[in-house]
Scaffold this motif. Structure first.
Motif, PDB file in Angstrom:
ATOM      1  N   GLN A 161      32.629   0.865  63.970  1.00 40.94           N
ATOM      2  CA  GLN A 161      33.772   1.381  63.203  1.00 40.94           C
ATOM      3  C   GLN A 161      34.232   2.745  63.721  1.00 40.94           C
ATOM      4  N   LEU A 162      34.459   2.797  65.035  1.00 41.35           N
ATOM      5  CA  LEU A 162      34.813   4.046  65.695  1.00 41.35           C
ATOM      6  C   LEU A 162      36.324   4.194  65.840  1.00 41.35           C
ATOM      7  N   PRO A 163      36.857   5.385  65.579  1.00 47.84           N
ATOM      8  CA  PRO A 163      38.275   5.632  65.889  1.00 47.84           C
ATOM      9  C   PRO A 163      38.440   5.766  67.399  1.00 47.84           C
TER      10      PRO A 163
ATOM     11  N   LEU B  26      41.583   0.141  64.305  1.00 45.48           N
ATOM     12  CA  LEU B  26      40.768   1.292  64.686  1.00 45.48           C
ATOM     13  C   LEU B  26      41.512   2.253  65.617  1.00 45.48           C
TER      14      LEU B  26
ATOM     15  N   PHE C 129      34.400  10.366  67.934  1.00 42.97           N
ATOM     16  CA  PHE C 129      35.734   9.937  68.357  1.00 42.97           C
ATOM     17  C   PHE C 129      35.637   9.432  69.794  1.00 42.97           C
TER      18      PHE C 129
ATOM     19  N   THR D 292      37.591   7.179  60.078  1.00 38.66           N
ATOM     20  CA  THR D 292      38.234   6.217  60.969  1.00 38.66           C
ATOM     21  C   THR D 292      39.504   5.654  60.351  1.00 38.66           C
ATOM     22  N   ARG D 293      39.444   5.316  59.060  1.00 39.30           N
ATOM     23  CA  ARG D 293      40.632   4.804  58.368  1.00 39.30           C
ATOM     24  C   ARG D 293      41.730   5.870  58.315  1.00 39.30           C
TER      25      ARG D 293
ATOM     26  N   ALA E 167      43.769   5.137  66.981  1.00 40.38           N
ATOM     27  CA  ALA E 167      44.132   6.440  66.411  1.00 40.38           C
ATOM     28  C   ALA E 167      45.269   7.129  67.144  1.00 40.38           C
TER      29      ALA E 167
ATOM     30  N   TRP F  87      31.156   7.692  58.889  1.00 46.25           N
ATOM     31  CA  TRP F  87      32.494   8.122  59.291  1.00 46.25           C
ATOM     32  C   TRP F  87      33.566   7.061  59.046  1.00 46.25           C
TER      33      TRP F  87
END
Length: 567
Positions: free
Chosen positions: A233-235, A252, A209, A348-349, A254, A344
């Motif tokens: 593809q990181l939150p 992406l 994260f 992330t989604r 959060a 992950w």
């Protein structure tokens, strides 16, 4: 080389540093500088404020917007102590700022002369102080040296405020020294070995994260951060009151990691096996009172990147500490090779879905639907509008429901005090309007507004045009909320929190602002449109049900209901 007053040289040095606006309240202790503003007025504009606290807030806001030191001038004693709130804000918010203080003459020093204060002791630089450096200029010939050093110090590493003390007699001396050239901040590059280790940590992670924020982010750095997040593809969550660091509309994103954090997001941070803290200091508010990340040794693997070396491993012992400024760091991350897929992606989604779900409001009592009002702001404010606020429960409406496009789109759009200072929003919005000409929107509570509402006069005098949404619930709402939580047997007592308010619309009109009162939700959107079309500023007054003091619902009502159920 022209021989001139030392006070004039100070303004010439500011012009050489690229200063366009200096905020302040005039004082007899720096008359020579005020005369210098008259001489160099086309280069540096002196904005006459109504109270030193408002002036210091304006300078701090200017520093946040530009990334270069905001400048404030005040007189000795009462002027300097009034301005200290802005210096403290700049310190905890890591904002570059220089406060100039006109002081007693050298021949009167150390006698407790009229309004004399020991500024070294008062602002004393330390990790617990209010300024990075405090210096007194006794030799007029060294003015260029002191000012250049002040600007360099304010921007170096972790940015912050510098205080320069100006003895009155020194300012009247004649000098023939030149101003020094503009000082630029020195970027701190990310160590290649550290970046390689960060990549290795990512390859081994399952639930990473990113918490992005802190000072020094530019549009280019924000775009590089976005490229890095997309490749891996990181939150991404934005740190407390740095909600414009990463685009809130991005798939992406959060949510914001701060006061009133989405419980689902808080749990996601706790459950992460790798936290990449890119830029924030990781203070109390971003860490949920040091609970999302346990101090001093978090349960998560922690990569902490910060521009100030002294901040690294000061509170949290990181698994990887990187001393770097956002620009070089993000540039290195943007080209970091990523795998074709990551384990992950679904997490992330889900993080993004939790954020969107948290935007769905719950029913509230009264005739005002605050989420709907924020939706109207989202619809009509320009994408580059600057949103400002002070401290109070009212701020949580825009923090939760307004979606910043982010620095990647080219502009900083949030000015809010991480230090939690009341009275910040009104002067910050005025400073943004005067200095940039962009739309400036301020949300304020009744208690918050009355701390610096007098600066509407400053806006009228200097061509500022801010829009102020004033939520009037007749109380210090945040403190009332805490009272009802901590002392439920005294629910309704309102000890010290009830306010008897003036006619805010009449007050705003007396300053020269237009004013409208909105008592139903459907009245707000047309009022906002009229405000945006006006040539002068507007105050929109919204009386708010006292029970509506939390974006999580009506906390006071919930407390009473719980007490009733308990008998």
């Amino acid at each position: 080389m022209t021989r001139q007053l030392a006070g004039h040289l100070i303004v010439e040095c500011l012009a050489a540093q690229g200063v366009t606006h200096a905020f302040g309240v005039p004082g007899e202790s720096f008359l020579a500088v005020l005369d210098g503003f008259h001489t160099y007025g086309e280069a540096v504009r002196f904005v006459t404020c109504r109270q030193e606290g408002g002036a210091a807030f304006m300078a701090e806001a200017h520093g946040k917007l530009t990334g270069r030191p905001g400048v404030c001038f005040v007189t000795r004693g009462p002027g300097a102590t009034n301005a200290s709130i802005g210096v403290h804000t700049a310190f905890q918010d890591s904002t570059p700022m220089v406060l100039f203080i006109g002081d007693v003459g050298s021949d009167f020093r150390d006698r407790e002369a009229f309004q004399e204060v020991d500024f070294q002791s008062f602002f004393g630089p330390s990790t617990k102080g209010m300024a990075k450096r405090v210096e007194r200029i006794d030799d007029a010939a060294r003015i260029p040296e002191y000012i250049a050093r002040a600007f360099a110090t304010a921007m170096a590493g972790r940015p912050g405020p510098v205080v320069l003390v100006l003895p009155e007699d020194m300012l009247r001396e004649m000098v023939d020294v030149p101003a020094l050239p503009r000082v630029e901040p020195v970027p701190i590059g990310a160590d290649a070995a550290a970046i390689a280790r960060l990549q290795q940590m990512l390859m081994q992670a399952e639930r990473p994260f990113v918490i992005a924020g802190g000072p020094g982010w530019t549009p280019a750095a924000a775009r590089d951060l976005q490229c890095f997040a997309e490749a891996w593809q990181l939150p991404v969550g934005n740190a407390f009151r740095f909600q414009d660091t990463f685009d809130n509309h991005h798939p992406l994103y959060a949510g914001d990691v701060g006061i009133g954090i989405n419980p689902a997001l808080a749990q996601r941070v706790r459950d992460a096996d790798l936290v990449l803290a890119l830029g924030p200091r990781l203070g109390e508010m971003t860490t949920g009172g040091y609970t999302l990340l346990q101090a001093p040794r978090p349960l998560q693997t922690l990569v902490h990147v910060h521009a100030g070396a002294d901040e690294l491993n000061r509170v949290y012992q990181a698994d990887l500490a990187i001393n770097a400024t956002p620009g070089p760091l993000a540039a290195a991350l943007a080209v970091l090779p990523a795998p074709a897929s990551v384990p992950w992606a679904e997490n992330t989604r889900a993080a993004a879905a939790d954020y969107l779900a948290n935007l769905v409001p719950q029913p509230l009592p009264g005739d005002i639907d605050m989420p709907a009002i924020v939706a109207a702001l989202q619809k009509h404010l320009p994408a580059d509008a600057v949103l400002t606020n002070g401290a109070g429960n009212f701020a949580s409406w825009v923090h939760r429901f307004f979606r910043h496009h982010g620095l990647a789109k080219g502009h900083k759009t949030q000015l809010a005090p991480t230090v939690g200072a009341m009275g910040y929003g009104v002067p910050a919005g005025i400073a943004a309007s005067i200095a940039t000409g962009r739309t400036a929107f301020t949300i304020a509570g009744d208690g918050d507004f009355l701390m610096n509402g007098q600066e509407l006069a400053t806006a009228m005098q200097h061509g500022g045009k801010s829009i102020v949404l004033l939520l009037d619930n007749g109380m210090f709402g945040t403190i009332r909320m805490h009272q009802e939580r901590e002392y439920p047997t005294n629910v309704g007592a309102n000890s010290g929190t009830r306010l008897h308010n003036p006619d805010f619309c009449a007050l705003a009109q007396a300053y020269g602002y237009a004013a409208e009162k909105v008592v139903r939700t459907e009245e707000f959107e047309p009022a906002l449109q009229r405000a945006l079309a006006r040539d002068t500023g507007t105050l929109i007054l919204v009386p708010l049900d006292p029970e509506v003091i939390s974006t999580r619902g009506t906390l006071a009502a919930i407390t009473r209901k719980a007490l009733t159920q308990l008998g």
